[in-house]
Enzyme design. Structure first.
Site, short mmCIF file in Angstrom:
data_model
loop_
_atom_site.label_atom_id
_atom_site.label_comp_id
_atom_site.label_asym_id
_atom_site.label_seq_id
_atom_site.Cartn_x
_atom_site.Cartn_y
_atom_site.Cartn_z
CB CYS A 27 -0.88 0.09 1.24
SG CYS A 27 -2.21 1.53 1.31
N PRO A 28 0.54 2.22 -0.85
CG PRO A 28 0.49 4.42 -1.54
CD PRO A 28 1.33 3.53 -0.74
#
Length: 90
Positions: A27-28
């Site tokens: 992430c992200p």
């Protein structure tokens, strides 16, 4: 493999226009790269995104739910892989 269905019964119900490999990304980046890949699709085309990040299940779901112009069709979990099918709707 566990399949999380969101309106479509099987991946064979749609044609994948592009496959995005996000294995090893956390992430992200799966969301960022998915957004970029979806932007390159025509309306109605489907992106298949493959990730090794377990958090991508909730991340992609949240992104798709809060973003106009895309539809999360299905998510699959299994063998440390998470596969997401995203349709561009506009």
């Amino acid at each position: 493999m566990q399949v999380l269905l969101l309106g479509i019964t099987m991946p064979s119900d749609f044609d994948v226009a592009k496959t995005l490999d996000c294995k090893g990304e956390s992430c992200p980046m799966p969301v960022v790269k998915s957004k970029s890949a979806v932007d390159d699709l025509n309306s109605g085309e489907v992106l298949e995104m493959v990730s090794t990040d377990s958090g991508s299940i909730s991340d992609i779901d949240g992104w798709a739910g809060g973003t106009d112009g895309i539809e999360l069709l299905e998510q699959e979990e299994g063998d440390d892989l998470y596969v997401h099918y995203i349709r561009k709707t506009s």
